[in-house]
Design a protein around this motif. Structure first.
Motif, short mmCIF file in Angstrom:
data_model
loop_
_atom_site.label_atom_id
_atom_site.label_comp_id
_atom_site.label_asym_id
_atom_site.label_seq_id
_atom_site.Cartn_x
_atom_site.Cartn_y
_atom_site.Cartn_z
N ARG A 95 3.52 4.85 17.17
CA ARG A 95 4.40 4.94 18.33
C ARG A 95 4.71 3.64 19.07
O ARG A 95 5.70 3.56 19.76
N PHE A 96 3.87 2.64 19.02
CA PHE A 96 4.18 1.35 19.65
C PHE A 96 4.34 0.32 18.56
O PHE A 96 3.66 0.37 17.53
N CYS A 97 5.25 -0.63 18.80
CA CYS A 97 5.48 -1.65 17.79
C CYS A 97 5.88 -2.96 18.44
O CYS A 97 6.16 -3.00 19.64
N MET A 98 5.91 -3.99 17.64
CA MET A 98 6.50 -5.26 18.05
C MET A 98 7.92 -5.25 17.52
O MET A 98 8.14 -5.07 16.33
N LEU A 99 8.88 -5.41 18.41
CA LEU A 99 10.29 -5.50 18.06
C LEU A 99 10.65 -6.98 18.05
O LEU A 99 10.47 -7.68 19.05
N VAL A 101 17.03 -6.57 12.97
CA VAL A 101 15.76 -6.65 13.70
C VAL A 101 14.60 -6.32 12.77
O VAL A 101 14.79 -5.80 11.67
N HIS A 102 13.42 -6.60 13.25
CA HIS A 102 12.20 -6.28 12.52
C HIS A 102 11.26 -5.52 13.46
O HIS A 102 11.11 -5.89 14.63
N LEU A 103 10.64 -4.46 12.95
CA LEU A 103 9.65 -3.69 13.71
C LEU A 103 8.32 -3.78 12.98
O LEU A 103 8.27 -3.60 11.76
N ALA A 104 7.25 -4.05 13.72
CA ALA A 104 5.91 -4.12 13.14
C ALA A 104 5.01 -3.15 13.90
O ALA A 104 4.69 -3.37 15.06
N PHE A 105 4.64 -2.05 13.23
CA PHE A 105 3.74 -1.05 13.79
C PHE A 105 2.34 -1.36 13.26
O PHE A 105 2.16 -1.64 12.08
N SER A 106 1.33 -1.25 14.14
CA SER A 106 -0.02 -1.58 13.72
C SER A 106 -1.05 -0.73 14.45
O SER A 106 -1.00 -0.60 15.67
N PRO A 138 -4.81 -1.19 13.87
CA PRO A 138 -5.88 -1.83 13.10
C PRO A 138 -7.17 -1.03 13.03
O PRO A 138 -7.86 -1.08 12.02
N GLY A 139 -7.50 -0.28 14.07
CA GLY A 139 -8.72 0.52 14.04
C GLY A 139 -8.71 1.57 12.95
O GLY A 139 -9.74 1.95 12.42
N ARG A 140 -7.51 2.04 12.61
CA ARG A 140 -7.37 3.03 11.55
C ARG A 140 -6.83 2.41 10.26
O ARG A 140 -6.58 3.13 9.29
N GLN A 141 -6.60 1.08 10.26
CA GLN A 141 -6.10 0.37 9.07
C GLN A 141 -4.76 0.92 8.61
O GLN A 141 -4.54 1.19 7.43
N LYS A 142 -3.82 1.11 9.54
CA LYS A 142 -2.49 1.64 9.26
C LYS A 142 -1.46 0.64 9.77
O LYS A 142 -1.51 0.22 10.93
N TYR A 143 -0.50 0.26 8.90
CA TYR A 143 0.49 -0.75 9.26
C TYR A 143 1.85 -0.40 8.65
O TYR A 143 1.92 0.10 7.54
N VAL A 144 2.91 -0.70 9.41
CA VAL A 144 4.28 -0.54 8.91
C VAL A 144 5.07 -1.77 9.31
O VAL A 144 4.99 -2.23 10.45
N SER A 145 5.83 -2.30 8.37
CA SER A 145 6.75 -3.40 8.61
C SER A 145 8.13 -2.90 8.22
O SER A 145 8.32 -2.42 7.10
N LEU A 146 9.10 -2.98 9.14
CA LEU A 146 10.40 -2.39 8.89
C LEU A 146 11.52 -3.33 9.31
O LEU A 146 11.48 -3.89 10.41
N GLN A 147 12.49 -3.50 8.43
CA GLN A 147 13.71 -4.22 8.78
C GLN A 147 14.81 -3.20 9.01
O GLN A 147 14.89 -2.22 8.26
#
Length: 173
Positions: free
Chosen positions: A32-36, A80-85, A87-96
């Protein structure tokens, strides 16, 4: 073992039945939260944002302040690029994706949340706009929890093999 890679080329209509893109959407919904990140003239600028992920619409939405420079920057360069992370659950998404700015009051009301009240008192505030991101390409890394990952690394060191670090997939929309 090792990372298995798979490229999936689909259109949005067919991606909904693809398990790799479905997993990508599920991860974004759960984080639900990401770096835009977007172009800010010659540079790239990133900021944390609350994402409203709408799989059924094939879009990720953000409520933003229309008076901010980032809105004009996104209009000029909508990639744009979105980076969802998580880390405590080791789940990551990188999206263009491709972004578009809108002042659709109906959609703003639909996306309105208690969290948005922190920034704007009501959804009627004329300074609110929407940035809609339509995915172009994404990747996800879905690894076992941290302690399992650590065991896999230790086992890999012990036997001299690369550890299994989870699923990594690339999805093209």
């Amino acid at each position: 073992m090792g990372l298995r890679m798979l490229q999936v080329a689909t259109s949005f209509r067919t991606e909904m039945s693809d398990p790799d893109s479905g997993r990508l959407w599920s991860l974004m919904e759960s984080i639900r939260f990401c770096m835009l990140s977007n172009w800010n003239g010659p540079d790239v600028r990133s900021r944390p944002m609350a994402a409203v992920v709408r799989r059924e619409e094939g879009a990720i939405y953000f409520l933003m302040d229309a008076r901010r420079r980032k809105i004009e920057d996104i209009r000029k360069k909508p990639r744009v690029h979105l980076a969802f992370s998580h880390p405590g659950r080791q789940k990551y998404v990188s999206l263009q994706g491709s972004a578009e700015v809108s002042s659709d009051r109906v959609k703003i009301n639909e996306l309105w949340s208690i969290g948005a009240k922190v920034w704007w008192r009501t959804s009627d505030n004329p300074n609110i706009c929407i940035v809609k991101v339509t995915p172009i390409e994404g990747e996800y890394w879905d690894s076992p929890h941290t302690w399992i990952s650590n065991l896999n690394v230790a086992f890999g060191l012990l036997v001299g093999r690369h550890p299994y670090t989870g699923e990594h997939r690339r999805v093209t929309f």
